[in-house]
Design a protein around this motif. Structure first.
Motif, PDB file in Angstrom:
ATOM      1  N   ARG A 116     -17.592   3.565  -9.399  1.00 29.75           N
ATOM      2  CA  ARG A 116     -16.163   3.833  -9.510  1.00 29.75           C
ATOM      3  C   ARG A 116     -15.520   3.871  -8.128  1.00 29.75           C
ATOM      4  O   ARG A 116     -14.441   3.341  -7.925  1.00 29.75           O
ATOM      5  N   LEU A 117     -16.232   4.498  -7.162  1.00 32.33           N
ATOM      6  CA  LEU A 117     -15.722   4.548  -5.795  1.00 32.33           C
ATOM      7  C   LEU A 117     -15.581   3.146  -5.235  1.00 32.33           C
ATOM      8  O   LEU A 117     -14.563   2.807  -4.633  1.00 32.33           O
ATOM      9  N   GLU A 118     -16.606   2.329  -5.466  1.00 33.17           N
ATOM     10  CA  GLU A 118     -16.538   0.942  -4.982  1.00 33.17           C
ATOM     11  C   GLU A 118     -15.383   0.202  -5.640  1.00 33.17           C
ATOM     12  O   GLU A 118     -14.647  -0.527  -4.957  1.00 33.17           O
ATOM     13  N   SER A 119     -15.203   0.408  -6.945  1.00 32.96           N
ATOM     14  CA  SER A 119     -14.117  -0.304  -7.622  1.00 32.96           C
ATOM     15  C   SER A 119     -12.759   0.189  -7.127  1.00 32.96           C
ATOM     16  O   SER A 119     -11.830  -0.601  -6.959  1.00 32.96           O
ATOM     17  N   GLU A 120     -12.661   1.491  -6.860  1.00 34.00           N
ATOM     18  CA  GLU A 120     -11.400   2.009  -6.328  1.00 34.00           C
ATOM     19  C   GLU A 120     -11.143   1.480  -4.929  1.00 34.00           C
ATOM     20  O   GLU A 120     -10.019   1.124  -4.584  1.00 34.00           O
ATOM     21  N   LEU A 121     -12.215   1.421  -4.116  1.00 33.30           N
ATOM     22  CA  LEU A 121     -12.046   0.864  -2.770  1.00 33.30           C
ATOM     23  C   LEU A 121     -11.668  -0.611  -2.825  1.00 33.30           C
ATOM     24  O   LEU A 121     -10.828  -1.076  -2.058  1.00 33.30           O
ATOM     25  N   LEU A 122     -12.301  -1.328  -3.756  1.00 32.77           N
ATOM     26  CA  LEU A 122     -11.945  -2.749  -3.915  1.00 32.77           C
ATOM     27  C   LEU A 122     -10.495  -2.885  -4.376  1.00 32.77           C
ATOM     28  O   LEU A 122      -9.774  -3.787  -3.933  1.00 32.77           O
ATOM     29  N   GLN A 123     -10.082  -1.982  -5.262  1.00 32.41           N
ATOM     30  CA  GLN A 123      -8.692  -2.034  -5.735  1.00 32.41           C
ATOM     31  C   GLN A 123      -7.730  -1.743  -4.585  1.00 32.41           C
ATOM     32  O   GLN A 123      -6.719  -2.424  -4.429  1.00 32.41           O
ATOM     33  N   ILE A 124      -8.082  -0.748  -3.745  1.00 33.43           N
ATOM     34  CA  ILE A 124      -7.240  -0.440  -2.584  1.00 33.43           C
ATOM     35  C   ILE A 124      -7.203  -1.637  -1.648  1.00 33.43           C
ATOM     36  O   ILE A 124      -6.144  -2.004  -1.137  1.00 33.43           O
ATOM     37  N   LEU A 125      -8.349  -2.257  -1.446  1.00 33.81           N
ATOM     38  CA  LEU A 125      -8.404  -3.431  -0.571  1.00 33.81           C
ATOM     39  C   LEU A 125      -7.567  -4.575  -1.148  1.00 33.81           C
ATOM     40  O   LEU A 125      -6.827  -5.230  -0.417  1.00 33.81           O
ATOM     41  N   ASP A 126      -7.660  -4.785  -2.467  1.00 35.89           N
ATOM     42  CA  ASP A 126      -6.848  -5.825  -3.103  1.00 35.89           C
ATOM     43  C   ASP A 126      -5.362  -5.520  -2.954  1.00 35.89           C
ATOM     44  O   ASP A 126      -4.560  -6.411  -2.654  1.00 35.89           O
ATOM     45  N   GLN A 127      -4.999  -4.250  -3.151  1.00 33.76           N
ATOM     46  CA  GLN A 127      -3.590  -3.872  -2.988  1.00 33.76           C
ATOM     47  C   GLN A 127      -3.147  -4.104  -1.549  1.00 33.76           C
ATOM     48  O   GLN A 127      -2.051  -4.607  -1.308  1.00 33.76           O
ATOM     49  N   HIS A 128      -4.009  -3.733  -0.617  1.00 35.02           N
ATOM     50  CA  HIS A 128      -3.686  -3.947   0.792  1.00 35.02           C
ATOM     51  C   HIS A 128      -3.489  -5.435   1.087  1.00 35.02           C
ATOM     52  O   HIS A 128      -2.526  -5.820   1.751  1.00 35.02           O
ATOM     53  N   ASN A 129      -4.426  -6.251   0.606  1.00 39.77           N
ATOM     54  CA  ASN A 129      -4.317  -7.696   0.836  1.00 39.77           C
ATOM     55  C   ASN A 129      -3.042  -8.248   0.215  1.00 39.77           C
ATOM     56  O   ASN A 129      -2.359  -9.078   0.828  1.00 39.77           O
ATOM     57  N   HIS A 130      -2.725  -7.790  -0.985  1.00 41.47           N
ATOM     58  CA  HIS A 130      -1.517  -8.261  -1.663  1.00 41.47           C
ATOM     59  C   HIS A 130      -0.268  -7.858  -0.860  1.00 41.47           C
ATOM     60  O   HIS A 130       0.626  -8.678  -0.637  1.00 41.47           O
ATOM     61  N   THR A 131      -0.258  -6.599  -0.390  1.00 38.22           N
ATOM     62  CA  THR A 131       0.883  -6.126   0.387  1.00 38.22           C
ATOM     63  C   THR A 131       0.974  -6.883   1.707  1.00 38.22           C
ATOM     64  O   THR A 131       2.064  -7.230   2.148  1.00 38.22           O
ATOM     65  N   SER A 132      -0.186  -7.144   2.332  1.00 38.02           N
ATOM     66  CA  SER A 132      -0.178  -7.907   3.585  1.00 38.02           C
ATOM     67  C   SER A 132       0.397  -9.302   3.370  1.00 38.02           C
ATOM     68  O   SER A 132       1.173  -9.790   4.193  1.00 38.02           O
ATOM     69  N   LEU A 133       0.026  -9.932   2.267  1.00 39.51           N
ATOM     70  CA  LEU A 133       0.566 -11.257   1.960  1.00 39.51           C
ATOM     71  C   LEU A 133       2.069 -11.195   1.746  1.00 39.51           C
ATOM     72  O   LEU A 133       2.811 -12.081   2.194  1.00 39.51           O
ATOM     73  N   GLN A 134       2.528 -10.143   1.055  1.00 40.68           N
ATOM     74  CA  GLN A 134       3.961 -10.001   0.835  1.00 40.68           C
ATOM     75  C   GLN A 134       4.686  -9.829   2.162  1.00 40.68           C
ATOM     76  O   GLN A 134       5.725 -10.456   2.396  1.00 40.68           O
TER      77      GLN A 134
END
Length: 131
Positions: free
Chosen positions: A10-28
């Motif tokens: 769950r921690l890994e999935s949450e970290l991956l989700q945070i990383l995905d959100q970060h990447n998405h925000t960086s792209l925006q």
């Protein structure tokens, strides 16, 4: 003693989700920066066309256009500085996240090594005790 694997997953999935959100925000942010850059280029082209048109005009029009250009430059510099600051903040956050992820991986490897060593010691003690 083995710990349940669900919290780690769950921690890994949450970290991956945070990383995905970060990447998405960086792209925006990158897209917004590119749009602002293109708009700045369009504005600069427009201002230069105005200058060419006013070369033959009156001196008063030249001074008015010069003031508009200075205003545009200040606005563009302000926008560029804001996006540069945001980009630097995201880069710092990304570096911190990468460091944290590396530390988590290092800790996990250490725990696996410790688990293996404990099992080896237990097996050795059991072998000694049985003989």
């Amino acid at each position: 003693m083995e710990k349940p694997k669900a919290p780690i997953g769950r921690l890994e999935s949450e970290l991956l989700q945070i990383l995905d959100q970060h990447n998405h925000t960086s792209l925006q942010i990158r897209d917004q920066t590119e749009k602002a850059k293109r708009e700045a280029i369009r504005s600069a082209v427009h201002v230069s066309e105005l200058l060419v048109d006013t070369v033959n005009g009156g001196a008063e029009e030249i001074f008015v256009n010069e003031k508009l250009i200075e205003f545009e430059i200040r606005a563009l510099v302000s926008t560029i500085m804001r996006y540069t600051k945001q980009t630097n903040q995201w880069l710092a956050a990304t570096r911190a996240l990468n460091t944290a992820l590396k530390e988590i991986g290092d800790f996990e490897n250490w725990m696996k090594t410790m688990d293996y060593d404990c099992k080896s010691i237990t097996a050795a003690v059991c072998n000694i005790h049985q003989t």
